[in-house]
Design an enzyme around this catalytic site. Structure first.
Site, PDB file in Angstrom:
ATOM      1  N   GLY A  17      11.111  76.037  24.148  1.00 40.40           N
ATOM      2  CA  GLY A  17      10.951  76.947  25.287  1.00 40.40           C
ATOM      3  C   GLY A  17      10.984  76.220  26.620  1.00 40.40           C
ATOM      4  O   GLY A  17      11.263  75.009  26.678  1.00 40.40           O
TER       5      GLY A  17
ATOM      6  N   GLY B  73      17.525  73.681  24.830  1.00 44.35           N
ATOM      7  CA  GLY B  73      16.149  73.358  25.199  1.00 44.35           C
ATOM      8  C   GLY B  73      15.670  74.155  26.390  1.00 44.35           C
ATOM      9  O   GLY B  73      15.988  73.823  27.533  1.00 44.35           O
TER      10      GLY B  73
ATOM     11  N   SER C 272      19.853  77.823  16.207  1.00 39.18           N
ATOM     12  CA  SER C 272      19.397  77.977  14.824  1.00 39.18           C
ATOM     13  C   SER C 272      17.890  78.259  14.735  1.00 39.18           C
ATOM     14  O   SER C 272      17.088  77.630  15.432  1.00 39.18           O
ATOM     15  CB  SER C 272      19.700  76.691  14.052  1.00 39.18           C
ATOM     16  OG  SER C 272      19.251  76.804  12.737  1.00 39.18           O
TER      17      SER C 272
ATOM     18  N   CYS D 284      15.051  66.540   9.615  1.00 38.78           N
ATOM     19  CA  CYS D 284      14.282  66.699   8.370  1.00 38.78           C
ATOM     20  C   CYS D 284      13.922  65.333   7.807  1.00 38.78           C
ATOM     21  O   CYS D 284      14.672  64.381   7.931  1.00 38.78           O
ATOM     22  CB  CYS D 284      15.095  67.406   7.308  1.00 38.78           C
ATOM     23  SG  CYS D 284      16.231  68.568   7.948  1.00 38.78           S
TER      24      CYS D 284
ATOM     25  N   ASN E 289      21.328  69.501  10.898  1.00 36.64           N
ATOM     26  CA  ASN E 289      19.979  69.258  11.417  1.00 36.64           C
ATOM     27  C   ASN E 289      19.456  67.974  10.792  1.00 36.64           C
ATOM     28  O   ASN E 289      19.165  67.940   9.600  1.00 36.64           O
ATOM     29  CB  ASN E 289      19.088  70.457  11.056  1.00 36.64           C
ATOM     30  CG  ASN E 289      17.656  70.275  11.526  1.00 36.64           C
ATOM     31  OD1 ASN E 289      17.325  69.270  12.173  1.00 36.64           O
ATOM     32  ND2 ASN E 289      16.800  71.225  11.197  1.00 36.64           N
TER      33      ASN E 289
ATOM     34  N   ASN F 155      23.962  75.999  10.194  1.00 32.01           N
ATOM     35  CA  ASN F 155      23.042  74.865  10.344  1.00 32.01           C
ATOM     36  C   ASN F 155      22.577  74.444   8.952  1.00 32.01           C
ATOM     37  O   ASN F 155      22.129  75.273   8.169  1.00 32.01           O
ATOM     38  CB  ASN F 155      21.872  75.340  11.220  1.00 32.01           C
ATOM     39  CG  ASN F 155      20.864  74.258  11.528  1.00 32.01           C
ATOM     40  OD1 ASN F 155      20.028  73.925  10.695  1.00 32.01           O
ATOM     41  ND2 ASN F 155      20.914  73.710  12.730  1.00 32.01           N
TER      42      ASN F 155
HETATM   43  C1  LIG Z   1      10.955  79.406  15.097  1.00 27.27           C
HETATM   44  C2  LIG Z   1      11.992  78.327  15.239  1.00 27.27           C
HETATM   45  C3  LIG Z   1      12.761  77.958  14.122  1.00 27.27           C
HETATM   46  C4  LIG Z   1      13.728  76.951  14.221  1.00 27.27           C
HETATM   47  N1  LIG Z   1      14.487  76.624  13.130  1.00 27.27           N
HETATM   48  C5  LIG Z   1      15.468  75.681  13.248  1.00 27.27           C
HETATM   49  C6  LIG Z   1      16.321  75.362  12.138  1.00 27.27           C
HETATM   50  O1  LIG Z   1      16.240  75.960  11.049  1.00 27.27           O
HETATM   51  N2  LIG Z   1      17.252  74.366  12.307  1.00 27.27           N
HETATM   52  C7  LIG Z   1      17.396  73.692  13.508  1.00 27.27           C
HETATM   53  O2  LIG Z   1      18.257  72.810  13.608  1.00 27.27           O
HETATM   54  N3  LIG Z   1      16.621  74.013  14.583  1.00 27.27           N
HETATM   55  C8  LIG Z   1      15.675  74.974  14.477  1.00 27.27           C
HETATM   56  N4  LIG Z   1      14.901  75.288  15.576  1.00 27.27           N
HETATM   57  C9  LIG Z   1      15.119  74.584  16.859  1.00 27.27           C
HETATM   58  C10 LIG Z   1      15.979  75.411  17.812  1.00 27.27           C
HETATM   59  O3  LIG Z   1      17.261  75.672  17.283  1.00 27.27           O
HETATM   60  C11 LIG Z   1      16.126  74.702  19.189  1.00 27.27           C
HETATM   61  O4  LIG Z   1      16.738  73.445  18.993  1.00 27.27           O
HETATM   62  C12 LIG Z   1      14.792  74.476  19.880  1.00 27.27           C
HETATM   63  O5  LIG Z   1      13.957  75.602  19.716  1.00 27.27           O
HETATM   64  C13 LIG Z   1      14.942  74.168  21.367  1.00 27.27           C
HETATM   65  O6  LIG Z   1      15.576  75.227  22.066  1.00 27.27           O
HETATM   66  P1  LIG Z   1      14.740  76.380  22.854  1.00 27.27           P
HETATM   67  O7  LIG Z   1      13.773  75.675  23.741  1.00 27.27           O
HETATM   68  O8  LIG Z   1      15.790  77.163  23.595  1.00 27.27           O
HETATM   69  O9  LIG Z   1      14.061  77.184  21.814  1.00 27.27           O
HETATM   70  C14 LIG Z   1      13.926  76.295  15.479  1.00 27.27           C
HETATM   71  C15 LIG Z   1      13.162  76.670  16.596  1.00 27.27           C
HETATM   72  C16 LIG Z   1      12.211  77.678  16.492  1.00 27.27           C
HETATM   73  C17 LIG Z   1      11.422  78.065  17.715  1.00 27.27           C
END
Ligand SMILES: Cc1cc2nc3c(=O)[nH]c(=O)nc-3n(C[C@H](O)[C@H](O)[C@H](O)COP(=O)(O)O)c2cc1C
Length: 314
Positions: free
Chosen positions: A225, A251, A29, A138, A135, A107
């Protein structure tokens, strides 16, 4: 069987609650928009599923810029949950996405238990939605900004409220910003969650030393990241060893090797997040890479490796 036909016959199917996915690779998401933004780069139908950008009852403008900063091996964001709101999502975003045949997980986010419940109720019966991802990172406005995902009782009440209103599978997305992630996972499992996904971003910050100002207008933000992968993997391993419901690992997953680590640690599926920003083909490459790994190790199904970690402590 020779490796080529083994690859073609590979069974990548997994089940999350009552949802059957063709493979275990979803997009996370907030990192894949509402799907359309990536349609010219990715075969959406090929993905295990798409978790769309978080939506709330009313549209939200999000935080002022700068909202994204690059760090040494990850990204900091403080988007502030900007989104079009549930009505525009259902009316304008969902019909196009549904046409692609992709599995869609929505989400959802809210400021109060009631808002989560109303959102789940609004989405119940809407065609083309395979599941909800809740999620709980919040802040609860009524409890002075304490995040739902940091207090087990609050996480449990959101889960119960969403389950009561929803007619699809409910995944609760856990925050890593807690002392004991296992306690949170158990609380939402007891409250009826069909699955958990983890992790959301870790709270971090960056400073511009020339201006001596925070790099993000919001001062602090969510770190994602490759930097967070070891933390996420540890939490997925701990949670998968402690609950009976499926765990979805998130993650820092960028390559098939990363995804395989999460599957071995006990995740039934994975989500690819930040990697989509700089490598939109990441999820598809991960599907291919998992297939290749399974064939190389003589497996016929991805399910054979889920939870297959050998710690030597069994
Ligand atoms: C720009 C951005 C926006 C995100 N928006 C949401 C969101 O709206 N809802 C949510 O549950 N997680 C959100 N996340 C979290 C990601 O879904 C994910 O859990 C997190 O980035 C870790 O995974 P990654 O390391 O592969 O990015 C967001 C992450 C990023 C980078």
């Amino acid at each position: 069987m020779d490796p080529v036909s083994a690859k073609n016959d590979m069974d990548l199917r997994v089940r999350i609650g009552d949802l059957r996915l063709p493979n275990p690779v979803l997009t996370a998401s907030g990192t894949f928009g509402y799907g359309r933004e990536f349609a010219h780069l990715v075969d959406l139908h090929r993905l295990g599923g798409i978790v769309v950008k978080g939506i709330s009852l009313e549209p939200r403008p999000g935080n002022p810029p700068p909202r994204i900063v690059e760090t040494a091996c990850g990204m900091l964001n403080a988007i502030g949950l900007e989104n079009v709101g549930v009505e525009r999502f259902v009316g304008e975003k969902l019909p196009w996405l549904r046409e692609t045949g992709a599995r869609i997980i929505v989400n959802i986010l809210g400021d109060s238990v009631d808002e989560y419940a109303r959102l789940a109720g609004r989405l119940a019966g809407v065609e083309g939605i395979s599941g909800l991802e809740v999620n709980i990172s919040c802040p609860n406005v009524k409890r002075g900004g304490v995040a739902f995902g940091t207090v087990p009782e609050m996480a449990a009440s959101v889960t119960e409220a969403v389950k009561a209103e929803s007619d699809v599978m409910v995944i609760v997305k856990l925050s890593p910003n807690v002392t004991d992630i296992v306690q949170m996972a158990r609380a939402v499992e007891e409250a009826g969650a069909d699955a958990v996904s983890l992790i959301n971003t870790l709270i971090g910050m960056a400073i511009d030393i020339e201006s001596r100002r925070p790099a993000l207008a919001n001062v602090i933000g969510g770190l994602s990241g490759p930097a967070i992968k070891p933390v996420a993997l540890r939490m997925v391993y701990q949670v998968a060893s402690s609950v009976r419901i499926p765990v979805i690992g998130i993650g820092g997953i960028t390559t098939a090797d990363d995804a395989i680590e999460f599957l071995l640690a006990g995740a039934t599926a994975v989500q690819v997040g930040t990697a989509n920003f700089y490598q939109p083909s990441a999820a598809e490459e991960i599907i291919d890479g998992i297939t290749e790994y399974l064939a190389r190790h003589g497996h016929l199904s991805v399910r054979e490796i889920i939870g297959g970690l050998q710690t030597g402590k069994e």
